[in-house]
Design a protein around this motif. Sequence first.
Motif, PDB file in Angstrom:
ATOM      1  N   ALA A 115      31.355 -11.329   5.955  1.00 57.68           N
ATOM      2  CA  ALA A 115      32.178 -10.526   6.747  1.00 57.68           C
ATOM      3  C   ALA A 115      31.303  -9.462   7.338  1.00 57.68           C
ATOM      4  O   ALA A 115      31.550  -8.946   8.599  1.00 57.68           O
ATOM      5  CB  ALA A 115      33.468 -10.043   6.259  1.00 57.68           C
ATOM      6  N   GLU A 116      30.634  -8.490   6.273  1.00 57.76           N
ATOM      7  CA  GLU A 116      29.782  -7.380   6.596  1.00 57.76           C
ATOM      8  C   GLU A 116      28.533  -8.180   7.728  1.00 57.76           C
ATOM      9  O   GLU A 116      28.253  -7.127   8.569  1.00 57.76           O
ATOM     10  CB  GLU A 116      29.226  -6.918   5.473  1.00 57.76           C
ATOM     11  CG  GLU A 116      30.136  -6.240   4.467  1.00 57.76           C
ATOM     12  CD  GLU A 116      29.593  -5.623   3.374  1.00 57.76           C
ATOM     13  OE1 GLU A 116      28.330  -5.937   2.965  1.00 57.76           O
ATOM     14  OE2 GLU A 116      30.319  -4.908   2.540  1.00 57.76           O
ATOM     15  N   GLN A 117      27.792  -9.326   7.320  1.00 59.68           N
ATOM     16  CA  GLN A 117      27.316  -9.689   8.243  1.00 59.68           C
ATOM     17  C   GLN A 117      27.828 -10.129   9.378  1.00 59.68           C
ATOM     18  O   GLN A 117      26.902  -9.792  10.682  1.00 59.68           O
ATOM     19  CB  GLN A 117      26.590 -11.042   7.652  1.00 59.68           C
ATOM     20  CG  GLN A 117      25.426 -10.589   6.481  1.00 59.68           C
ATOM     21  CD  GLN A 117      24.984 -11.916   5.687  1.00 59.68           C
ATOM     22  OE1 GLN A 117      25.328 -13.348   6.028  1.00 59.68           O
ATOM     23  NE2 GLN A 117      24.110 -11.643   4.654  1.00 59.68           N
ATOM     24  N   ASN A 118      28.927 -10.402   9.612  1.00 59.32           N
ATOM     25  CA  ASN A 118      29.366 -10.966  10.976  1.00 59.32           C
ATOM     26  C   ASN A 118      29.607  -9.665  11.723  1.00 59.32           C
ATOM     27  O   ASN A 118      29.518  -9.838  13.032  1.00 59.32           O
ATOM     28  CB  ASN A 118      30.616 -11.606  10.552  1.00 59.32           C
ATOM     29  CG  ASN A 118      30.552 -13.054  10.189  1.00 59.32           C
ATOM     30  OD1 ASN A 118      29.455 -13.748  10.509  1.00 59.32           O
ATOM     31  ND2 ASN A 118      31.427 -13.479   9.485  1.00 59.32           N
ATOM     32  N   LYS A 119      30.177  -8.713  10.916  1.00 55.40           N
ATOM     33  CA  LYS A 119      30.349  -7.252  11.459  1.00 55.40           C
ATOM     34  C   LYS A 119      29.001  -6.623  11.998  1.00 55.40           C
ATOM     35  O   LYS A 119      28.822  -6.393  13.254  1.00 55.40           O
ATOM     36  CB  LYS A 119      30.758  -6.267  10.613  1.00 55.40           C
ATOM     37  CG  LYS A 119      31.136  -4.952  11.230  1.00 55.40           C
ATOM     38  CD  LYS A 119      31.688  -3.758  10.249  1.00 55.40           C
ATOM     39  CE  LYS A 119      31.940  -2.643  10.801  1.00 55.40           C
ATOM     40  NZ  LYS A 119      32.369  -1.801   9.741  1.00 55.40           N
ATOM     41  N   LEU A 151      26.351  -7.097  20.350  1.00 53.25           N
ATOM     42  CA  LEU A 151      26.753  -6.139  21.263  1.00 53.25           C
ATOM     43  C   LEU A 151      25.304  -5.346  21.671  1.00 53.25           C
ATOM     44  O   LEU A 151      24.996  -5.103  22.998  1.00 53.25           O
ATOM     45  CB  LEU A 151      27.627  -4.977  20.767  1.00 53.25           C
ATOM     46  CG  LEU A 151      29.077  -5.439  20.485  1.00 53.25           C
ATOM     47  CD1 LEU A 151      30.081  -4.220  19.781  1.00 53.25           C
ATOM     48  CD2 LEU A 151      29.820  -5.966  21.733  1.00 53.25           C
ATOM     49  N   ASN A 152      24.619  -5.134  20.792  1.00 54.56           N
ATOM     50  CA  ASN A 152      23.373  -4.538  21.191  1.00 54.56           C
ATOM     51  C   ASN A 152      22.337  -5.354  22.004  1.00 54.56           C
ATOM     52  O   ASN A 152      21.766  -4.981  22.862  1.00 54.56           O
ATOM     53  CB  ASN A 152      22.328  -4.072  19.973  1.00 54.56           C
ATOM     54  CG  ASN A 152      23.063  -2.841  19.111  1.00 54.56           C
ATOM     55  OD1 ASN A 152      23.763  -2.090  19.475  1.00 54.56           O
ATOM     56  ND2 ASN A 152      22.697  -2.951  17.650  1.00 54.56           N
ATOM     57  N   VAL A 153      22.419  -6.768  21.619  1.00 51.21           N
ATOM     58  CA  VAL A 153      21.458  -7.500  22.340  1.00 51.21           C
ATOM     59  C   VAL A 153      22.168  -7.659  23.714  1.00 51.21           C
ATOM     60  O   VAL A 153      21.176  -7.876  24.651  1.00 51.21           O
ATOM     61  CB  VAL A 153      21.724  -8.819  21.772  1.00 51.21           C
ATOM     62  CG1 VAL A 153      21.152 -10.042  22.411  1.00 51.21           C
ATOM     63  CG2 VAL A 153      20.775  -9.110  20.379  1.00 51.21           C
ATOM     64  N   GLU A 154      23.439  -7.660  24.058  1.00 54.75           N
ATOM     65  CA  GLU A 154      24.140  -7.889  25.331  1.00 54.75           C
ATOM     66  C   GLU A 154      23.826  -6.583  26.012  1.00 54.75           C
ATOM     67  O   GLU A 154      23.618  -6.647  27.235  1.00 54.75           O
ATOM     68  CB  GLU A 154      25.629  -7.975  25.132  1.00 54.75           C
ATOM     69  CG  GLU A 154      25.905  -9.334  24.552  1.00 54.75           C
ATOM     70  CD  GLU A 154      27.291  -9.259  24.283  1.00 54.75           C
ATOM     71  OE1 GLU A 154      28.143  -8.318  24.557  1.00 54.75           O
ATOM     72  OE2 GLU A 154      28.159 -10.447  23.804  1.00 54.75           O
ATOM     73  N   GLY A 155      23.816  -5.282  25.222  1.00 51.79           N
ATOM     74  CA  GLY A 155      23.405  -4.255  25.970  1.00 51.79           C
ATOM     75  C   GLY A 155      21.842  -4.144  26.384  1.00 51.79           C
ATOM     76  O   GLY A 155      21.752  -3.743  27.707  1.00 51.79           O
ATOM     77  N   LYS A 156      21.022  -4.590  25.495  1.00 54.29           N
ATOM     78  CA  LYS A 156      19.621  -4.750  25.831  1.00 54.29           C
ATOM     79  C   LYS A 156      19.363  -5.965  26.878  1.00 54.29           C
ATOM     80  O   LYS A 156      18.739  -5.697  27.807  1.00 54.29           O
ATOM     81  CB  LYS A 156      19.008  -5.218  24.514  1.00 54.29           C
ATOM     82  CG  LYS A 156      18.677  -4.032  23.663  1.00 54.29           C
ATOM     83  CD  LYS A 156      17.989  -4.560  22.400  1.00 54.29           C
ATOM     84  CE  LYS A 156      17.716  -3.346  21.343  1.00 54.29           C
ATOM     85  NZ  LYS A 156      17.113  -3.796  20.086  1.00 54.29           N
ATOM     86  N   ASP A 157      20.100  -6.871  26.840  1.00 58.37           N
ATOM     87  CA  ASP A 157      20.019  -7.975  28.168  1.00 58.37           C
ATOM     88  C   ASP A 157      20.584  -7.326  29.392  1.00 58.37           C
ATOM     89  O   ASP A 157      19.803  -7.579  30.355  1.00 58.37           O
ATOM     90  CB  ASP A 157      21.083  -9.104  27.622  1.00 58.37           C
ATOM     91  CG  ASP A 157      20.464  -9.932  26.508  1.00 58.37           C
ATOM     92  OD1 ASP A 157      19.107  -9.803  26.114  1.00 58.37           O
ATOM     93  OD2 ASP A 157      21.400 -10.624  25.925  1.00 58.37           O
ATOM     94  N   ASN A 158      21.537  -6.595  29.262  1.00 56.34           N
ATOM     95  CA  ASN A 158      22.146  -5.798  30.614  1.00 56.34           C
ATOM     96  C   ASN A 158      21.024  -4.665  30.942  1.00 56.34           C
ATOM     97  O   ASN A 158      20.723  -4.704  32.174  1.00 56.34           O
ATOM     98  CB  ASN A 158      23.228  -5.096  30.136  1.00 56.34           C
ATOM     99  CG  ASN A 158      24.484  -6.060  29.926  1.00 56.34           C
ATOM    100  OD1 ASN A 158      24.487  -7.020  30.435  1.00 56.34           O
ATOM    101  ND2 ASN A 158      25.391  -5.367  29.261  1.00 56.34           N
ATOM    102  N   TYR A 159      20.304  -3.953  30.169  1.00 55.57           N
ATOM    103  CA  TYR A 159      19.272  -3.176  30.304  1.00 55.57           C
ATOM    104  C   TYR A 159      18.071  -3.819  31.041  1.00 55.57           C
ATOM    105  O   TYR A 159      17.280  -3.291  32.186  1.00 55.57           O
ATOM    106  CB  TYR A 159      19.013  -2.260  29.179  1.00 55.57           C
ATOM    107  CG  TYR A 159      17.835  -1.275  29.182  1.00 55.57           C
ATOM    108  CD1 TYR A 159      18.090   0.003  30.248  1.00 55.57           C
ATOM    109  CD2 TYR A 159      16.424  -1.544  28.862  1.00 55.57           C
ATOM    110  CE1 TYR A 159      16.950   0.519  30.369  1.00 55.57           C
ATOM    111  CE2 TYR A 159      15.449  -0.557  28.965  1.00 55.57           C
ATOM    112  CZ  TYR A 159      15.890   0.672  29.789  1.00 55.57           C
ATOM    113  OH  TYR A 159      14.811   1.525  30.253  1.00 55.57           O
TER     114      TYR A 159
END
Length: 387
Positions: A286-290, A297-305
Amino acid sequence: MKEWVYHEPKFECDEINYELLRYSPWSGHRNFAYDFVSFFKPQIIVELGSYYGCSAFAFAQSIKDKGLESKFYGIDTWQGDDFTENDYKKNVFLAFSEVAKSCFANQEVNMIRKTFDEAIDDFEDNSIDLLHIDGSHHYEDAKHDFETWLSKVKSGGVIMFHDISSDKMYGEIMGSHNFWEELKQKFKFTFQFDFSYGLGILFLSEEKYNLFIKLIDAEKYQKMNNSLSVEYKDELRKNYFKLEDNKFHINSLHEQLKTKDYHLDKYKADMEEKNKYIEKLQTQVAEQNKGLNEYQLNVEGKDNYIKELEVKILELDKGLSEYSLNVEEKDKYIKELEKSLKDYQLNVEGKDKYIEELENEVKEKENSIFELEEKIKKSIFGRFIKK
């Protein structure tokens, strides 16, 4: 004169409820009850207290085998009293009903689930041929049942009482014995068997009593009971050894169960540990999934960047292309300027050389002029001196 027949009937009820009927305290009187009904053919038989039905089904078996039109009524609450409360089970009534329906469906074997006092109004006075009293064994209760129901019995009827012997039950002599002793003082025509807790028989008719006494061989029933007792004891002895064998087998099974329980407990403990470990892993997952969600989210943010950067790079590439074009034009212009400058330099060098030539010419002319001036001066000064 009709003879008294000693039958050896097969009691069908034993096939359904063997132990509780064959080994019942009343079972020693079943052959007599069968013979009594077969001989006297009572039209109405009423029983106060049927319990599991040992006596009831003995009467009913005779009715069935002899094709009699007799009617039997068993009256009981099937809840027991303080003598039998520990013997009763919740399914006693169902056990009685099962035998009645299975063995005597075509005979009038009626079950009346009432107290004796409640059921008394169901019968007319002077209507019962045979009344069997086997309810509570307390003196007051036995006396009450007899006095209450006596008027319902025909003048030539018979009343049977069970538990009239002096044998102790649960450590005491039953009150029904004491009441029977009183009845023998009041009524002349009585007879009793002392085996199987005793069965008292009270005849209201002297004629029927005398016939009974003349025909019956009481000792024969005693011998039958003794023989059955031996047979029952032998059966019980064999059953005892079977029970002992079963007990040994059961104990062995208990030991096996203990071993299984030990392994099950161990397995349970292992499972608990495994479950704890699984819970721990689930927490970690669960922690790993979190963390993975946050990473996602970071990857998506970086992808957007990156996409934004790619857009900017495209824009910069476009601007760079335009800049390159401008630079090329400027380089071309510079080259043109440099060429012009070279041409200019060449011109300047030519002009400098020309100027230098002019300057040399000027110097030469100045020298010529100076020489001329000197000559002039000398000429003038020479003239002046001559004078």
